[in-house]
Design a protein around this motif. Structure first.
Motif, PDB file in Angstrom:
ATOM      1  N   ASP A 243       0.810  -1.217   0.000  1.00  0.00           N
ATOM      2  CA  ASP A 243       0.000   0.000   0.000  1.00  0.00           C
ATOM      3  C   ASP A 243       0.845   1.268   0.000  1.00  0.00           C
ATOM      4  N   ARG A 244       2.152   1.124   0.143  1.00  0.00           N
ATOM      5  CA  ARG A 244       3.048   2.268   0.113  1.00  0.00           C
ATOM      6  C   ARG A 244       3.682   2.394  -1.274  1.00  0.00           C
ATOM      7  N   ASP A 245       4.486   3.425  -1.436  1.00  0.00           N
ATOM      8  CA  ASP A 245       5.166   3.638  -2.718  1.00  0.00           C
ATOM      9  C   ASP A 245       6.639   3.953  -2.470  1.00  0.00           C
ATOM     10  N   ASP A 246       7.249   3.159  -1.585  1.00  0.00           N
ATOM     11  CA  ASP A 246       8.647   3.385  -1.219  1.00  0.00           C
ATOM     12  C   ASP A 246       9.600   2.433  -1.940  1.00  0.00           C
ATOM     13  N   HIS A 247       9.074   1.651  -2.862  1.00  0.00           N
ATOM     14  CA  HIS A 247       9.852   0.532  -3.373  1.00  0.00           C
ATOM     15  C   HIS A 247      10.926   0.965  -4.371  1.00  0.00           C
ATOM     16  N   VAL A 248      11.921   0.085  -4.474  1.00  0.00           N
ATOM     17  CA  VAL A 248      12.987   0.217  -5.464  1.00  0.00           C
ATOM     18  C   VAL A 248      12.528  -0.472  -6.749  1.00  0.00           C
ATOM     19  N   PRO A 249      13.277  -0.362  -7.854  1.00  0.00           N
ATOM     20  CA  PRO A 249      12.925  -1.149  -9.045  1.00  0.00           C
ATOM     21  C   PRO A 249      12.811  -2.632  -8.713  1.00  0.00           C
ATOM     22  N   MET A 250      11.781  -3.279  -9.247  1.00  0.00           N
ATOM     23  CA  MET A 250      11.512  -4.669  -8.888  1.00  0.00           C
ATOM     24  C   MET A 250      11.126  -5.479 -10.113  1.00  0.00           C
ATOM     25  N   LEU A 251      11.478  -6.763 -10.066  1.00  0.00           N
ATOM     26  CA  LEU A 251      11.046  -7.755 -11.047  1.00  0.00           C
ATOM     27  C   LEU A 251      10.341  -8.864 -10.287  1.00  0.00           C
ATOM     28  N   ALA A 252       9.096  -9.156 -10.647  1.00  0.00           N
ATOM     29  CA  ALA A 252       8.348 -10.280 -10.087  1.00  0.00           C
ATOM     30  C   ALA A 252       8.221 -11.332 -11.174  1.00  0.00           C
ATOM     31  N   ILE A 253       8.673 -12.547 -10.899  1.00  0.00           N
ATOM     32  CA  ILE A 253       8.729 -13.582 -11.927  1.00  0.00           C
ATOM     33  C   ILE A 253       8.427 -14.941 -11.304  1.00  0.00           C
ATOM     34  N   ASN A 254       7.690 -15.767 -12.035  1.00  0.00           N
ATOM     35  CA  ASN A 254       7.392 -17.117 -11.551  1.00  0.00           C
ATOM     36  C   ASN A 254       6.811 -17.938 -12.692  1.00  0.00           C
ATOM     37  N   GLY A 255       6.718 -19.246 -12.472  1.00  0.00           N
ATOM     38  CA  GLY A 255       6.076 -20.127 -13.437  1.00  0.00           C
ATOM     39  C   GLY A 255       4.561 -20.073 -13.300  1.00  0.00           C
ATOM     40  N   THR A 256       3.865 -20.337 -14.378  1.00  0.00           N
ATOM     41  CA  THR A 256       2.404 -20.276 -14.356  1.00  0.00           C
ATOM     42  C   THR A 256       1.767 -21.490 -13.676  1.00  0.00           C
ATOM     43  N   GLU A 257       2.537 -22.572 -13.503  1.00  0.00           N
ATOM     44  CA  GLU A 257       1.966 -23.813 -12.968  1.00  0.00           C
ATOM     45  C   GLU A 257       2.388 -24.058 -11.526  1.00  0.00           C
ATOM     46  N   ASP A 258       2.631 -23.030 -10.764  1.00  0.00           N
ATOM     47  CA  ASP A 258       3.092 -23.157  -9.381  1.00  0.00           C
ATOM     48  C   ASP A 258       1.979 -23.727  -8.503  1.00  0.00           C
ATOM     49  N   VAL A 259       2.259 -24.857  -7.826  1.00  0.00           N
ATOM     50  CA  VAL A 259       1.262 -25.463  -6.956  1.00  0.00           C
ATOM     51  C   VAL A 259       1.294 -24.873  -5.550  1.00  0.00           C
ATOM     52  N   HIS A 260       2.309 -24.069  -5.247  1.00  0.00           N
ATOM     53  CA  HIS A 260       2.451 -23.499  -3.909  1.00  0.00           C
ATOM     54  C   HIS A 260       2.024 -22.036  -3.838  1.00  0.00           C
ATOM     55  N   ILE A 261       2.429 -21.245  -4.821  1.00  0.00           N
ATOM     56  CA  ILE A 261       2.215 -19.797  -4.780  1.00  0.00           C
ATOM     57  C   ILE A 261       1.193 -19.407  -5.850  1.00  0.00           C
ATOM     58  N   PRO A 262       0.041 -18.871  -5.452  1.00  0.00           N
ATOM     59  CA  PRO A 262      -0.958 -18.455  -6.446  1.00  0.00           C
ATOM     60  C   PRO A 262      -0.405 -17.362  -7.359  1.00  0.00           C
ATOM     61  N   LEU A 263      -0.927 -17.320  -8.585  1.00  0.00           N
ATOM     62  CA  LEU A 263      -0.493 -16.300  -9.536  1.00  0.00           C
ATOM     63  C   LEU A 263      -0.700 -14.888  -8.993  1.00  0.00           C
ATOM     64  N   GLU A 264      -1.686 -14.739  -8.101  1.00  0.00           N
ATOM     65  CA  GLU A 264      -1.976 -13.419  -7.559  1.00  0.00           C
ATOM     66  C   GLU A 264      -0.758 -12.802  -6.866  1.00  0.00           C
ATOM     67  N   ASP A 265       0.102 -13.638  -6.278  1.00  0.00           N
ATOM     68  CA  ASP A 265       1.241 -13.090  -5.555  1.00  0.00           C
ATOM     69  C   ASP A 265       2.363 -12.623  -6.485  1.00  0.00           C
ATOM     70  N   THR A 266       2.252 -12.937  -7.764  1.00  0.00           N
ATOM     71  CA  THR A 266       3.134 -12.336  -8.763  1.00  0.00           C
ATOM     72  C   THR A 266       2.428 -11.169  -9.447  1.00  0.00           C
ATOM     73  N   LEU A 267       1.171 -11.390  -9.804  1.00  0.00           N
ATOM     74  CA  LEU A 267       0.423 -10.359 -10.516  1.00  0.00           C
ATOM     75  C   LEU A 267       0.128  -9.137  -9.651  1.00  0.00           C
ATOM     76  N   VAL A 268       0.223  -9.270  -8.324  1.00  0.00           N
ATOM     77  CA  VAL A 268      -0.033  -8.135  -7.448  1.00  0.00           C
ATOM     78  C   VAL A 268       0.952  -6.990  -7.694  1.00  0.00           C
ATOM     79  N   PHE A 269       2.085  -7.307  -8.343  1.00  0.00           N
ATOM     80  CA  PHE A 269       3.087  -6.280  -8.638  1.00  0.00           C
ATOM     81  C   PHE A 269       2.801  -5.550  -9.952  1.00  0.00           C
ATOM     82  N   ALA A 270       1.870  -6.051 -10.748  1.00  0.00           N
ATOM     83  CA  ALA A 270       1.592  -5.444 -12.050  1.00  0.00           C
ATOM     84  C   ALA A 270       1.084  -4.014 -11.886  1.00  0.00           C
ATOM     85  N   GLY A 271       1.586  -3.136 -12.745  1.00  0.00           N
ATOM     86  CA  GLY A 271       1.139  -1.754 -12.735  1.00  0.00           C
ATOM     87  C   GLY A 271       1.843  -0.861 -11.743  1.00  0.00           C
TER      88      GLY A 271
END
Length: 362
Positions: free
Chosen positions: A284-312
């Motif tokens: 909810d803040r805007d203090d972040h440094v440049p970031m890359l969020a990357i993962n496989g689409t077939e992850d059985v542990h981490i939902p896609l939402e936890d990568t897509l939450v960085f979009a935009g």
């Protein structure tokens, strides 16, 4: 102390087989161990730690130290819950030291005491320096997750150093390996101290790359503005940590061990501890440094939402790799290339081949 939990080793073989192969174990040796293992926690013939340790000793006797590192790593997997697991981890560290003279990169082990809360915490660092590395470049600080520690993912970290021609500094996240502090939001401050130490190993810039639960920490530090850049690969951020999350192959208990539980927690108790780690306040803040969020689409542990939450988000890229799972383990080569390309573009670092050519000309 940590805790043990009911688990069928066949489930672990089914879920982890791609990782076992990708990190360098011959498939026939994996199958031989699989055919022998019938029980998870027993240190006796047919027990997980016993059979994997036996394979590790066979490798050690043949001076195949890098394979011995992997076998002892699986012996102490999924958590150090008793003295037999602890002994397997000691053997893994011993074999890693024996393997190090043959690494294709320079290797240095440092144990540094870093301030944390009211005391100090010893942190073991493995510094991998590729041929031709110079002091005027960023440093990559990296770690694996709750069960893949600095010794287990050596090949990935080595290739990251060789392909980037940047120094790579590897450590164990809190609650794992040699870092004897449970995972809490406060433990992010300790990782921040590791970042500050790493600034003295290059030109002062640090890119924090985290895989799996290590991605939780790189997300937390990146969103807090602690490093100069952050890569989150398959890290739990928010959706993964929400109550009601289904965890495959006992991953909830692997993380439960890193949280410091000493006996099997009630589901509500474990859910409360996990939800307390949610990074929503930082998102909810805007203090972040440049970031890359990357993962496989077939992850059985981490939902896609936890990568897509960085979009935009400002100065942030999101990449989903198809046809691969958690941390893109079956596509490590592509994962490394994507990370290095992002670092080169984001920090104006010339590609390794260009720097090598310039150095030869000079």
């Amino acid at each position: 102390m940590t805790y043990q939990w009911p688990i069928d080793p066949a489930d672990l073989f089914a879920e982890r087989h791609p990782q076992m192969v990708k990190t360098g174990l011959p498939p026939e040796d994996i199958e031989n161990v699989r055919s022998r293992v019938a029980r998870m926690w027993a240190d006796e013939p047919g027990g997980w730690v016993y059979e994997w340790s036996a394979l590790g000793e066979r490798y050690a006797d043949r001076r195949e130290h890098e394979r011995a590192v992997l076998a002892f790593g699986w012996a102490r997997f999924p958590a150090i819950t008793d003295e037999h697991k602890r002994a397997a981890y000691r053997r893994q560290l011993e074999e890693y030291a024996l393997a190090s003279p043959n690494f294709p990169v320079g290797f240095e082990r440092r144990v540094v005491d870093l301030p944390h809360q009211d005391g100090v915490v010893p942190i073991a660092l493995h510094i991998l320096t590729p041929p031709g590395a110079t002091a005027d470049t960023p440093v990559i600080l990296t770690s694996g997750g709750a069960d893949g520690w600095k010794t287990d993912l050596h090949d990935f970290f080595t290739q990251l150093a060789l392909k980037s021609a940047l120094p790579v500094v590897v450590f164990d996240i809190p609650g794992t390996g040699e870092t004897d502090v449970p995972i809490t939001l406060e433990s992010v401050e300790l990782v921040g101290q590791v970042i500050e130490y790493a600034r003295g190993l290059g030109d002062g810039r640090v890119v924090h790359v985290g895989l799996s639960m290590g991605g939780f920490f790189s997300a937390a530090t990146g969103l807090s503005g602690l490093p100069d850049g952050a890569v989150v690969c398959g890290g739990p951020v928010e959706a993964t940590l929400a109550p009601g999350k289904h965890w495959a192959a006992g991953a909830n208990h692997i993380i439960g061990n890193t949280l410091g539980f000493t006996s099997v927690p009630e589901p509500a108790e474990l859910a409360k501890a996990m939800s307390a780690l949610s990074l929503r306040p930082l998102l909810d803040r805007d203090d972040h440094v440049p970031m890359l969020a990357i993962n496989g689409t077939e992850d059985v542990h981490i939902p896609l939402e936890d990568t897509l939450v960085f979009a935009g988000r400002r100065a942030t890229e999101v990449v989903l790799l198809p046809d691969t799972g958690h941390c893109a383990v079956s596509k490590f080569d592509e994962l490394e290339d994507r990370i290095i390309d992002w670092i080169n573009r984001t920090f104006a670092v010339r590609p390794a081949a260009d720097r090598a050519t310039a150095g030869a000309a000079g």
